[in-house]
Design an enzyme around this catalytic site. Structure first.
Site, PDB file in Angstrom:
ATOM      1  N   ASN A 159       0.850  -1.192   0.000  1.00 35.73           N
ATOM      2  CA  ASN A 159       0.000   0.000   0.000  1.00 35.73           C
ATOM      3  C   ASN A 159       0.882   1.236   0.000  1.00 35.73           C
ATOM      4  O   ASN A 159       1.294   1.747   1.049  1.00 35.73           O
ATOM      5  CB  ASN A 159      -0.924  -0.001   1.224  1.00 35.73           C
ATOM      6  N   GLU A 160       1.178   1.693  -1.210  1.00 34.72           N
ATOM      7  CA  GLU A 160       2.059   2.847  -1.367  1.00 34.72           C
ATOM      8  C   GLU A 160       1.283   4.132  -1.089  1.00 34.72           C
ATOM      9  O   GLU A 160       0.062   4.158  -1.213  1.00 34.72           O
ATOM     10  CB  GLU A 160       2.574   2.905  -2.819  1.00 34.72           C
ATOM     11  N   PRO A 161       1.998   5.206  -0.725  1.00 33.18           N
ATOM     12  CA  PRO A 161       1.314   6.479  -0.609  1.00 33.18           C
ATOM     13  C   PRO A 161       0.816   6.943  -1.980  1.00 33.18           C
ATOM     14  O   PRO A 161       1.564   6.760  -2.945  1.00 33.18           O
ATOM     15  CB  PRO A 161       2.398   7.433  -0.089  1.00 33.18           C
ATOM     16  N   SER A 163      -2.522   5.878   0.125  1.00 36.21           N
ATOM     17  CA  SER A 163      -3.471   4.756   0.295  1.00 36.21           C
ATOM     18  C   SER A 163      -4.273   5.055   1.541  1.00 36.21           C
ATOM     19  O   SER A 163      -3.683   5.277   2.596  1.00 36.21           O
ATOM     20  CB  SER A 163      -2.732   3.441   0.544  1.00 36.21           C
ATOM     21  N   THR A 178      10.271   1.865  -3.832  1.00 37.77           N
ATOM     22  CA  THR A 178      10.069   0.439  -3.541  1.00 37.77           C
ATOM     23  C   THR A 178      10.724  -0.411  -4.619  1.00 37.77           C
ATOM     24  O   THR A 178      11.386  -1.419  -4.333  1.00 37.77           O
ATOM     25  CB  THR A 178       8.557   0.134  -3.484  1.00 37.77           C
TER      26      THR A 178
END
Ligand code: GLP
Length: 264
Positions: A159-161, A163, A178
């Site tokens: 859950n990347e920003p 999210s 990432t």
């Protein structure tokens, strides 16, 4: 000497250990206690599992407990957080491969009880697939204990920003940071997938208990942000502050930027 300390002045219940090894042993013991207490009641233990380097020592200790202490995984059901997309499960880069190599191949778990998001679903079927993954977690009564690591972007799972706290299992685009962090394992950035299927922040917050682990100074800044920062989708791990049963396990390096004195 036990350096474990609960630092109640942080927003999350925190345990700081001298090193990742002793912390991981305690986490593995908590998992084993859950598995055994559920087995005594004739119930299943539903574990939410993570990949990456953070849980490796926990898995090694669980394997040791299985081999030397008879810890059985017969009553364990697992849901992994995420998988790269696209990803062949037989690839050494897949999280299926990772989980088998580090845990499942060495314990007596029934592989029918293992759930890992698929990296091979056809794109147009992904939405339905993700809804089915969520429904399956619910069918088993929800996750009893969710293991987590944290990415440098503040991601949990993938859950990347940005999210938000309502997100459920879905397809996501990976953050460049990432992908850069994953590049050495893939033999170069160009080989790292750009997408993934991940349980959402909301799926994670639905777990009855969450254990977050972070080791080493490279995690110190993001750990401080997670624990003391404003709750925001820009750092998805800050949503853990909204959960009422989170234990954060850190080594001294990862605890370095916390404001208060954490070791005695
Ligand atoms: C990957 C995983 C995350 C993990 C993160 C941190 O992105 N999808 O679940 O928490 O890496 O990895 P590490 O534990 O190696 O620091």
């Amino acid at each position: 000497m036990n350096l474990a300390v609960n630092n109640s002045s942080e927003k999350l219940y925190t345990n700081v250990y001298a090193d990742a090894e002793s912390a991981s042993k305690k986490v593995a013991q908590d998992i084993a206690d859950l598995i055994r207490s559920k087995a005594e009641k004739g119930e299943n233990a539903v574990l939410g599992l993570a990949t990456g380097s953070s849980p490796l020592k926990v898995y090694a200790e669980l394997v040791r407990m299985h081999k030397e202490e008879g810890l059985s995984f017969k009553n364990v059901i697992t849901f992994n957080l995420d998988e790269y997309y696209p990803m062949d499960p037989s690839s050494e880069h897949s999280y299926v491969y990772f989980m088998k190599k580090n845990l499942f191949d060495h314990v007596d778990i029934n592989m029918e009880n293992v759930n890992i998001p698929s990296g091979t679903i056809r794109r147009k079927e992904i939405e339905e697939y993700c809804a089915t993954y969520e429904a399956k977690i619910k069918l088993h009564g929800g996750v009893d204990l969710q293991l987590l690591g944290i990415g440098r972007t503040g991601h949990i799972g993938f859950n990347e920003p940005p999210s938000n706290e309502k997100t459920l299992t879905r397809m996501v685009t990976l953050d460049p940071i990432t992908r850069k962090d994953a590049a050495p394992g893939f033999g170069g950035l160009e080989n790292v997938p750009t997408e993934a299927v991940t349980m959402g922040v909301g799926s994670i917050l639905n777990a009855k208990k969450v254990i977050m682990m972070a080791w080493g100074e490279s995690k110190a800044a993001i750990v401080n942000e997670m624990m003391n920062g404003e709750v925001s989708g820009q750092v998805p791990a800050t949503y853990l502050q909204l959960h009422n049963n989170v234990a954060v396990f850190l080594d001294e390096g990862a605890a370095k930027e916390l404001k208060t004195e954490t070791l005695v």
